[in-house]
Design a protein around this motif. Sequence first.
Motif, PDB file in Angstrom:
ATOM      1  N   THR A   9       0.803  -1.202   0.055  1.00 37.66           N
ATOM      2  CA  THR A   9      -0.019   0.122  -0.005  1.00 37.66           C
ATOM      3  C   THR A   9       0.728   1.356  -0.017  1.00 37.66           C
ATOM      4  O   THR A   9       0.640   2.171  -0.865  1.00 37.66           O
ATOM      5  CB  THR A   9      -1.012   0.123   1.259  1.00 37.66           C
ATOM      6  OG1 THR A   9      -1.794  -1.048   1.075  1.00 37.66           O
ATOM      7  CG2 THR A   9      -1.695   1.179   1.251  1.00 37.66           C
ATOM      8  N   ILE A  10       2.032   1.369   0.825  1.00 38.16           N
ATOM      9  CA  ILE A  10       2.713   2.536   0.863  1.00 38.16           C
ATOM     10  C   ILE A  10       3.387   2.852  -0.486  1.00 38.16           C
ATOM     11  O   ILE A  10       3.549   3.733  -0.984  1.00 38.16           O
ATOM     12  CB  ILE A  10       3.891   2.060   1.715  1.00 38.16           C
ATOM     13  CG1 ILE A  10       3.220   2.174   3.350  1.00 38.16           C
ATOM     14  CG2 ILE A  10       5.116   3.271   1.871  1.00 38.16           C
ATOM     15  CD1 ILE A  10       4.226   1.596   4.294  1.00 38.16           C
ATOM     16  N   GLU A  11       3.865   1.669  -1.232  1.00 39.68           N
ATOM     17  CA  GLU A  11       4.572   1.759  -2.442  1.00 39.68           C
ATOM     18  C   GLU A  11       3.709   2.125  -3.391  1.00 39.68           C
ATOM     19  O   GLU A  11       3.864   2.825  -4.176  1.00 39.68           O
ATOM     20  CB  GLU A  11       5.321   0.518  -2.876  1.00 39.68           C
ATOM     21  CG  GLU A  11       6.646   0.312  -1.931  1.00 39.68           C
ATOM     22  CD  GLU A  11       7.064  -1.188  -2.041  1.00 39.68           C
ATOM     23  OE1 GLU A  11       6.591  -1.960  -2.845  1.00 39.68           O
ATOM     24  OE2 GLU A  11       8.279  -1.481  -1.322  1.00 39.68           O
ATOM     25  N   GLU A  12       2.395   1.476  -3.534  1.00 42.90           N
ATOM     26  CA  GLU A  12       1.457   1.930  -4.519  1.00 42.90           C
ATOM     27  C   GLU A  12       0.983   3.259  -4.329  1.00 42.90           C
ATOM     28  O   GLU A  12       0.989   4.261  -5.273  1.00 42.90           O
ATOM     29  CB  GLU A  12       0.184   0.950  -4.499  1.00 42.90           C
ATOM     30  CG  GLU A  12       0.536  -0.277  -4.932  1.00 42.90           C
ATOM     31  CD  GLU A  12      -0.518  -1.170  -4.573  1.00 42.90           C
ATOM     32  OE1 GLU A  12      -1.813  -0.814  -4.073  1.00 42.90           O
ATOM     33  OE2 GLU A  12      -0.468  -2.289  -4.655  1.00 42.90           O
ATOM     34  N   ASN A  13       1.024   4.001  -3.204  1.00 42.19           N
ATOM     35  CA  ASN A  13       0.264   5.283  -2.802  1.00 42.19           C
ATOM     36  C   ASN A  13       1.514   6.439  -2.995  1.00 42.19           C
ATOM     37  O   ASN A  13       1.451   7.540  -3.337  1.00 42.19           O
ATOM     38  CB  ASN A  13      -0.280   5.273  -1.683  1.00 42.19           C
ATOM     39  CG  ASN A  13      -1.714   4.650  -1.867  1.00 42.19           C
ATOM     40  OD1 ASN A  13      -2.583   5.033  -2.480  1.00 42.19           O
ATOM     41  ND2 ASN A  13      -1.803   3.573  -0.639  1.00 42.19           N
ATOM     42  N   THR A  36      12.475   4.519   5.302  1.00 38.50           N
ATOM     43  CA  THR A  36      13.273   5.350   4.205  1.00 38.50           C
ATOM     44  C   THR A  36      12.778   4.824   2.801  1.00 38.50           C
ATOM     45  O   THR A  36      13.051   3.890   2.598  1.00 38.50           O
ATOM     46  CB  THR A  36      14.654   5.164   4.426  1.00 38.50           C
ATOM     47  OG1 THR A  36      14.896   5.729   5.888  1.00 38.50           O
ATOM     48  CG2 THR A  36      15.562   6.246   3.498  1.00 38.50           C
ATOM     49  N   LEU A  37      12.415   5.677   1.997  1.00 38.68           N
ATOM     50  CA  LEU A  37      11.726   5.449   0.800  1.00 38.68           C
ATOM     51  C   LEU A  37      12.810   5.543  -0.357  1.00 38.68           C
ATOM     52  O   LEU A  37      13.896   6.427   0.121  1.00 38.68           O
ATOM     53  CB  LEU A  37      10.479   6.054   0.426  1.00 38.68           C
ATOM     54  CG  LEU A  37       9.289   5.887   1.251  1.00 38.68           C
ATOM     55  CD1 LEU A  37       8.067   6.502   0.705  1.00 38.68           C
ATOM     56  CD2 LEU A  37       9.198   4.387   1.620  1.00 38.68           C
ATOM     57  N   THR A  38      12.701   5.285  -1.387  1.00 39.70           N
ATOM     58  CA  THR A  38      13.969   5.515  -2.376  1.00 39.70           C
ATOM     59  C   THR A  38      14.422   6.794  -2.817  1.00 39.70           C
ATOM     60  O   THR A  38      15.274   7.083  -3.150  1.00 39.70           O
ATOM     61  CB  THR A  38      13.540   4.579  -3.650  1.00 39.70           C
ATOM     62  OG1 THR A  38      12.240   4.977  -4.180  1.00 39.70           O
ATOM     63  CG2 THR A  38      13.497   3.070  -3.623  1.00 39.70           C
ATOM     64  N   ASP A  39      13.193   7.868  -2.717  1.00 37.26           N
ATOM     65  CA  ASP A  39      13.647   9.158  -2.642  1.00 37.26           C
ATOM     66  C   ASP A  39      14.173   9.598  -1.513  1.00 37.26           C
ATOM     67  O   ASP A  39      14.401  10.997  -1.375  1.00 37.26           O
ATOM     68  CB  ASP A  39      12.382   9.996  -2.921  1.00 37.26           C
ATOM     69  CG  ASP A  39      11.578  10.039  -1.766  1.00 37.26           C
ATOM     70  OD1 ASP A  39      11.720   9.437  -0.761  1.00 37.26           O
ATOM     71  OD2 ASP A  39      10.216  10.489  -1.996  1.00 37.26           O
ATOM     72  N   GLN A  40      14.678   8.905  -0.525  1.00 32.57           N
ATOM     73  CA  GLN A  40      15.592   9.272   0.794  1.00 32.57           C
ATOM     74  C   GLN A  40      14.737  10.018   1.703  1.00 32.57           C
ATOM     75  O   GLN A  40      15.381  10.547   2.700  1.00 32.57           O
ATOM     76  CB  GLN A  40      16.799   9.898   0.361  1.00 32.57           C
ATOM     77  CG  GLN A  40      17.716   8.883  -0.511  1.00 32.57           C
ATOM     78  CD  GLN A  40      18.019   7.447   0.195  1.00 32.57           C
ATOM     79  OE1 GLN A  40      18.661   7.306   1.252  1.00 32.57           O
ATOM     80  NE2 GLN A  40      17.554   6.299  -0.445  1.00 32.57           N
TER      81      GLN A  40
END
Length: 79
Positions: A9-13, A36-40
Amino acid sequence: MIPESVLQTIEENSGQQVDSSNRVSGGSINQAAKLTLTDQKNYFLKWNTSADQRMFAVEEKGLSLLSLAETTLRIPNVL
């Protein structure tokens, strides 16, 4: 461990993938992690697989009301 459905859900949104996650203290009722997401960018995630579904909606409303107050406290945004 963060439930796979929550990560999806986090990745989709967000349009980002979770790059890393570290468990943190989130209180006595919920599980919590720093993501931490890929956008840092960092996020605080709180989840509870056995709580009443209304619990987080009520908490979101409370945080929204707190954000209207004139205060120096940092009130988190709910995504």
